[in-house]
Design an enzyme around this catalytic site. Structure first.
Site: not given
Ligand code: ARG
Length: 469
Positions: A276, A289
């Protein structure tokens, strides 16, 4: 002006030209277009429609064009509308009248669908290869994890313990069925439309069966109207790709769940994770994802083509030009997702202890305790209720079934004896489920054999079969 401009006094605007062009999409099919044109020219010469010299000049000219495109030495011009016009125009510029004879007895309507069928075969072939790679890895991971237990779920709640090998094989079988669907899509594409001309056949003495052989099609489409307007084989490929993406999305979802700290069942390799930009601790399953997300796009490609085909009158309509972009997108997306999933599965770490720990929790033995009573003569429905009471007791005490004493069990039924511990034992619970297709160790061993056989069959078939180009 375009090659068809004889009856026009003015050209379309530049905007309309670009709006109507399919070149950016169909230039991907240049090899198929060239193969189709060579077969057509050779057949025309064989039938005496054009001379052998003209056919030879066409074939040589097309070979040179193919080399030029391969090497990036070919200038595509959007004003040529599509790949068919681009190649024919340059061929004619280079070899003159012979090039201008190539389109005898042919229309772009049968030309485009010949190219598209050849291209769809190639796409299906690539997808079958990627499918085999993923299945091989799933088999390897299933074999490496023999003897690992995890909770089996229904409603995402602990249900009964299963072997991890069994869980992986469930996905393996989905992809095995996908292979069958891709093979069907390949077969659906494998029919020759060439020689149907614009819609009605032609007055030239074409030998359609000759081009069928030259291009490696398995048969010749028997109706010219159907030949130029049928896109079922693309729907088949879109559907095969969509179902496979749905399977990948299900596997992705489990990978995402399993790599949460709540589950901790697997750790993805760094090569298949991202961080992140703000939270330094993050390790995200981005690629799983993304695969899950891309399933929407591939299903969208299927729906788009279905709707394009709906209510379309015979025969060729320009709507049909919309067929290729989605199918190419669907196939490329699936190819990338299969490849990515293969790498992700091959490199992830399975945290056996975390799985087994969960498999010991959540009353996973409850069905087996009920079966224990039923085998001693209690009607199953009654046994179900007795065990329900025991679970309630555990709930109140905050313990699991194997923390109860024999007295606790006996308080609910006299049929309980000291051997109840066996019904509570994880290994024996799993081992006992040996119905064909069950999670018992012997049944899974047998299943593994069947899975390997299915792989060998598909793999042998695929690599022995040299698809014609
Ligand atoms: N670019 C067209 C397509 O992809 C080729 C066929 C065009 N035929 C026609 N009559 N406009 O469908």
């Amino acid at each position: 002006m375009a090659l068809w401009s004889g009856r026009f006094e003015q050209g379309v605007s530049q905007f309309t030209q670009e709006f109507g062009a399919s070149l950016p999409v169909d230039k991907a099919m240049y090899k198929q277009d060239i193969a189709g044109s060579m077969a057509h020219a050779r057949m025309l010469a064989k039938q005496g429609v054009i001379s052998d010299d003209d056919a030879q000049a066409i074939v040589d000219g097309l070979e040179q064009i193919e080399r030029d495109i391969d090497e990036g030495d070919f200038t595509f011009d959007i004003n040529d509308e599509d790949i068919h016009m681009s190649i024919e125009k340059v061929l004619t510029e280079r070899i003159g009248d012979a090039g201008a004879r190539l389109h005898t007895g042919r229309s772009r309507n049968d030309q485009v669908i010949t190219d598209t069928r050849l291209y769809a075969k190639e796409l299906a072939r690539e997808l079958m290869e990627a499918n085999l790679k993923l299945r091989k890895t799933l088999l390897a991971v299933a074999a490496q994890n023999e003897g690992v237990y995890l909770p089996g779920y229904t409603h995402l709640q602990h249900a009964q313990p299963v072997l991890l090998t069994h869980h992986f094989l469930a996905y393996y079988w989905m992809f095995t069925r996908d292979f069958g669907r891709l093979r069907q899509a390949y077969d659906a594409a494998n029919m020759n439309p060439l020689g149907s001309a614009a819609l009605a056949g032609t007055t030239y003495p074409l030998d359609r069966f000759a081009t069928t052989d030259m291009l490696g099609f398995s048969g010749t489409i028997p109706n010219s109207l159907d030949a130029v307007s049928d896109r079922d084989f693309l729907l088949d490929l879109d559907y095969a790709a969509s179902v496979s993406m749905i399977h990948l999305s299900r596997l992705s979802e489990e990978i995402i769940l399993w790599s949460t700290s709540e589950f901790g069942f697997i750790t993805l390799s760094d090569a298949y994770s991202t961080g992140s930009s703000i939270m330094p601790q993050k390790k995200n399953p981005d690629f799983a994802e993304l695969i899950r997300g891309k399933s929407g796009r591939v299903v969208g490609d299927l729906v788009a083509l279905l709707v394009t085909m709906k209510s379309l009158p015979l025969a060729y309509n320009k709507d049909l030009q919309e067929d290729k972009e989605g199918v190419i997108d669907a196939a490329r997306t699936l190819f990338d997702c299969l490849t990515c999933m293969e790498g992700m599965i091959a490199t992830m770490k399975v945290n056996k202890e975390a799985m087994v720990e969960q498999a010991r929790k959540g009353y996973l033995a409850a069905t087996d305790v009920a079966d224990y009573l039923a085998k001693k003569g209690m009607p199953f429905r009654k046994a179900h209720e007795v065990v329900g009471h025991l679970v309630l007791l555990c709930d109140k005490r905050g313990c699991d079934l194997d923390d109860l004493s024999l007295e606790d069990f006996k308080a609910e039924s006299d049929l309980f004896e000291a051997d109840i511990t066996e019904a509570l034992d994880l290994e024996s619970i799993v081992a006992a489920r040996n119905t064909f297709g069950g999670t018992g160790n012997d049944a899974v061993h047998q299943q593994m054999q069947l899975a390997e056989d299915a792989y060998t069959n598909d793999n042998d078939w695929f690599f022995e079969w040299e698809p014609p180009r």
